[in-house]
Design a protein around this motif. Structure first.
Motif, PDB file in Angstrom:
ATOM      1  N   LEU A   7      49.812  75.295  14.199  1.00 48.42           N
ATOM      2  CA  LEU A   7      50.286  75.231  12.819  1.00 48.42           C
ATOM      3  C   LEU A   7      50.247  73.797  12.303  1.00 48.42           C
ATOM      4  O   LEU A   7      50.072  73.561  11.119  1.00 48.42           O
ATOM      5  CB  LEU A   7      51.713  75.784  12.719  1.00 48.42           C
ATOM      6  CG  LEU A   7      52.202  76.118  11.303  1.00 48.42           C
ATOM      7  CD1 LEU A   7      51.388  77.260  10.718  1.00 48.42           C
ATOM      8  CD2 LEU A   7      53.683  76.476  11.307  1.00 48.42           C
ATOM      9  N   VAL A   8      50.398  72.841  13.226  1.00 47.38           N
ATOM     10  CA  VAL A   8      50.445  71.424  12.863  1.00 47.38           C
ATOM     11  C   VAL A   8      49.350  70.664  13.597  1.00 47.38           C
ATOM     12  O   VAL A   8      49.159  70.853  14.800  1.00 47.38           O
ATOM     13  CB  VAL A   8      51.809  70.798  13.208  1.00 47.38           C
ATOM     14  CG1 VAL A   8      51.839  69.318  12.797  1.00 47.38           C
ATOM     15  CG2 VAL A   8      52.950  71.554  12.561  1.00 47.38           C
ATOM     16  N   SER A   9      48.650  69.817  12.867  1.00 48.82           N
ATOM     17  CA  SER A   9      47.718  68.872  13.481  1.00 48.82           C
ATOM     18  C   SER A   9      48.370  67.501  13.481  1.00 48.82           C
ATOM     19  O   SER A   9      48.611  66.925  12.421  1.00 48.82           O
ATOM     20  CB  SER A   9      46.402  68.814  12.695  1.00 48.82           C
ATOM     21  OG  SER A   9      45.683  70.011  12.818  1.00 48.82           O
ATOM     22  N   VAL A  10      48.684  67.002  14.665  1.00 53.07           N
ATOM     23  CA  VAL A  10      49.192  65.635  14.797  1.00 53.07           C
ATOM     24  C   VAL A  10      47.982  64.740  15.051  1.00 53.07           C
ATOM     25  O   VAL A  10      47.281  64.901  16.050  1.00 53.07           O
ATOM     26  CB  VAL A  10      50.209  65.509  15.942  1.00 53.07           C
ATOM     27  CG1 VAL A  10      50.677  64.055  16.076  1.00 53.07           C
ATOM     28  CG2 VAL A  10      51.392  66.431  15.718  1.00 53.07           C
ATOM     29  N   LEU A  11      47.729  63.822  14.141  1.00 45.22           N
ATOM     30  CA  LEU A  11      46.526  63.004  14.160  1.00 45.22           C
ATOM     31  C   LEU A  11      46.865  61.559  14.504  1.00 45.22           C
ATOM     32  O   LEU A  11      47.671  60.936  13.815  1.00 45.22           O
ATOM     33  CB  LEU A  11      45.834  63.065  12.790  1.00 45.22           C
ATOM     34  CG  LEU A  11      45.582  64.478  12.246  1.00 45.22           C
ATOM     35  CD1 LEU A  11      44.963  64.408  10.847  1.00 45.22           C
ATOM     36  CD2 LEU A  11      44.702  65.284  13.194  1.00 45.22           C
ATOM     37  N   VAL A  12      46.250  61.060  15.559  1.00 43.17           N
ATOM     38  CA  VAL A  12      46.521  59.691  16.022  1.00 43.17           C
ATOM     39  C   VAL A  12      45.225  58.878  15.963  1.00 43.17           C
ATOM     40  O   VAL A  12      44.432  58.883  16.901  1.00 43.17           O
ATOM     41  CB  VAL A  12      47.090  59.684  17.455  1.00 43.17           C
ATOM     42  CG1 VAL A  12      47.410  58.244  17.888  1.00 43.17           C
ATOM     43  CG2 VAL A  12      48.332  60.559  17.558  1.00 43.17           C
ATOM     44  N   PRO A  13      44.966  58.187  14.846  1.00 42.72           N
ATOM     45  CA  PRO A  13      43.832  57.266  14.814  1.00 42.72           C
ATOM     46  C   PRO A  13      44.195  56.013  15.600  1.00 42.72           C
ATOM     47  O   PRO A  13      45.287  55.472  15.437  1.00 42.72           O
ATOM     48  CB  PRO A  13      43.682  56.966  13.317  1.00 42.72           C
ATOM     49  CG  PRO A  13      45.054  57.166  12.749  1.00 42.72           C
ATOM     50  CD  PRO A  13      45.726  58.212  13.589  1.00 42.72           C
ATOM     51  N   THR A  14      43.287  55.571  16.457  1.00 44.19           N
ATOM     52  CA  THR A  14      43.656  54.432  17.302  1.00 44.19           C
ATOM     53  C   THR A  14      42.476  53.488  17.490  1.00 44.19           C
ATOM     54  O   THR A  14      41.310  53.894  17.484  1.00 44.19           O
ATOM     55  CB  THR A  14      44.164  54.922  18.677  1.00 44.19           C
ATOM     56  OG1 THR A  14      44.716  53.817  19.406  1.00 44.19           O
ATOM     57  CG2 THR A  14      43.068  55.592  19.488  1.00 44.19           C
ATOM     58  N   TYR A  15      42.825  52.212  17.657  1.00 42.66           N
ATOM     59  CA  TYR A  15      41.831  51.186  17.970  1.00 42.66           C
ATOM     60  C   TYR A  15      42.526  50.062  18.720  1.00 42.66           C
ATOM     61  O   TYR A  15      43.392  49.368  18.169  1.00 42.66           O
ATOM     62  CB  TYR A  15      41.165  50.644  16.698  1.00 42.66           C
ATOM     63  CG  TYR A  15      40.195  49.518  16.982  1.00 42.66           C
ATOM     64  CD1 TYR A  15      38.991  49.770  17.639  1.00 42.66           C
ATOM     65  CD2 TYR A  15      40.492  48.208  16.622  1.00 42.66           C
ATOM     66  CE1 TYR A  15      38.109  48.744  17.926  1.00 42.66           C
ATOM     67  CE2 TYR A  15      39.619  47.175  16.890  1.00 42.66           C
ATOM     68  CZ  TYR A  15      38.419  47.443  17.548  1.00 42.66           C
ATOM     69  OH  TYR A  15      37.550  46.421  17.839  1.00 42.66           O
ATOM     70  N   ASN A  16      42.205  49.939  19.991  1.00 46.48           N
ATOM     71  CA  ASN A  16      42.756  48.872  20.844  1.00 46.48           C
ATOM     72  C   ASN A  16      44.284  48.821  20.810  1.00 46.48           C
ATOM     73  O   ASN A  16      44.876  47.745  20.703  1.00 46.48           O
ATOM     74  CB  ASN A  16      42.179  47.518  20.442  1.00 46.48           C
ATOM     75  CG  ASN A  16      40.729  47.357  20.881  1.00 46.48           C
ATOM     76  OD1 ASN A  16      40.217  48.130  21.690  1.00 46.48           O
ATOM     77  ND2 ASN A  16      40.052  46.349  20.357  1.00 46.48           N
ATOM     78  N   SER A  17      44.907  49.983  20.897  1.00 43.97           N
ATOM     79  CA  SER A  17      46.371  50.046  20.877  1.00 43.97           C
ATOM     80  C   SER A  17      46.928  50.642  22.167  1.00 43.97           C
ATOM     81  O   SER A  17      47.988  51.267  22.168  1.00 43.97           O
ATOM     82  CB  SER A  17      46.849  50.882  19.678  1.00 43.97           C
ATOM     83  OG  SER A  17      46.525  50.247  18.470  1.00 43.97           O
ATOM     84  N   ALA A  18      46.213  50.457  23.269  1.00 47.30           N
ATOM     85  CA  ALA A  18      46.638  51.056  24.532  1.00 47.30           C
ATOM     86  C   ALA A  18      48.043  50.614  24.937  1.00 47.30           C
ATOM     87  O   ALA A  18      48.778  51.363  25.592  1.00 47.30           O
ATOM     88  CB  ALA A  18      45.638  50.707  25.637  1.00 47.30           C
ATOM     89  N   ALA A  19      48.432  49.410  24.534  1.00 49.62           N
ATOM     90  CA  ALA A  19      49.755  48.889  24.907  1.00 49.62           C
ATOM     91  C   ALA A  19      50.881  49.747  24.351  1.00 49.62           C
ATOM     92  O   ALA A  19      51.982  49.766  24.917  1.00 49.62           O
ATOM     93  CB  ALA A  19      49.899  47.448  24.423  1.00 49.62           C
TER      94      ALA A  19
END
Length: 311
Positions: A7-19
């Motif tokens: 029902l929900v799409s949780v969207l995590v755009p990421t770039y060099n944020s492994a920390a």
């Protein structure tokens, strides 16, 4: 086992944020509401993001997508939207985190109020500074009223981590790549032009302040004053939000944004990067001339008077 349609799409755009990414992911998997898909969309990170995400892929709700090339921040936001399958869209920036009940609370609002196009809440700021941002309104509010109040004050609706929208309303268009500083705000106002707003009382998201975040780098760009002027000017000229421009005194608001473009000139002169800022300074000067802002208003601005005292 056949998966339930999310029902929900949780969207995590990421770039060099492994920390910070692990803490963000864990905050999603700890949700009391479980009918979601978690899409991690990697914009060609060069850190250990891909290795970190592998440990979560055994959960069938979690997907990892690696872009073929870096799409830029706005491009990656829109790539997330293209991949989303849920009825409701919930972004989570990779350095932020959720309260365990955010999806439960927000989904309940969306299901109970089909006329609501955007849900937000109070939020916690943490990291380099710590405080709670309590919003000026709570519960059900007319979308057009919220738009008008935002335009006359600030974007209190919140960052992508705080806001939920309906996928059915994506006919308003994707994130606009012409904006860098106002990208999410522009999107929220377009959604509120086709529905109402619900503000859930209480803190249900957490926005991190740290040295390397994209938001901070964008905010340091003196061109933000010009972008804000153009944003307001576009509303004044085209009024795609279908506002009562006279009621919200749009002409005055545009003049104020033009007035603030004078800061581009002052900061450009004071900057050691005068050559780099020259084009922005020239644009600011053209805006000031075009809007015919009286000289005495500049004097008030530079005497550090509050905005409400200028006009």
């Amino acid at each position: 086992m056949k998966l339930q349609e999310p029902l929900v799409s949780v969207l995590v755009p990421t770039y060099n944020s492994a920390a910070f990414l692990e803490e963000a992911i864990e905050s999603v998997l700890a949700q009391t509401y479980t009918n979601f898909e978690l899409l991690i969309v990697d914009n060609q990170s060069t850190d250990n993001t891909q290795e970190l995400v592998q440990q979560y892929l055994s959960d069938p709700r979690v997907q990892y997508h690696l872009n073929e090339k870096n799409l830029g921040m706005v491009g990656n936001f829109n790539r997330c939207l293209e991949l989303a399958q849920g009825k409701y869209i919930k972004f989570l920036m990779s350095d932020d985190k959720f309260h365990p009940e955010i999806l439960e609370k927000f989904v309940a609002v969306m299901e109970a109020h089909p006329n609501v196009s955007l849900v937000t809440s109070d939020r916690g700021i943490f990291g380099a500074v710590n405080y709670t941002w309590v919003l000026p309104f709570h519960h059900l509010q007319a979308g057009k009223m919220v738009i008008a109040d935002n335009l006359k004050s600030v974007n209190w609706l919140g960052e992508p981590t705080t806001v939920m929208i309906r996928k059915a309303n994506m006919f308003v268009g994707p994130f606009n790549p012409e904006f860098h500083y106002l990208t999410d705000w522009d999107m929220w106002l377009r959604h509120l032009a086709v529905g109402d707003c619900y503000i859930v009382p209480g803190v249900y998201s957490y926005f991190r302040i740290h040295a390397n975040q994209s938001t901070k780098q964008i905010m340091q760009n003196i061109g933000n004053y010009i972008e804000e002027y153009r944003f307001y000017k576009n509303i004044q000229k085209h009024n795609k939000l279908q506002l009562d421009l006279q009621e919200i005194k749009m002409d005055r608001l545009v003049s104020v944004k033009a007035l603030f473009c004078s800061k581009v000139i002052i900061k450009g002169v004071l900057s050691r990067k005068l050559k780099k800022n020259w084009k922005l300074m020239a644009q600011a000067f053209q805006i000031i001339r075009k809007e015919h802002v009286p000289l005495h208003l500049y004097l008030k601005l530079f005497s550090k008077k509050r905005l409400s005292e200028i006009y």
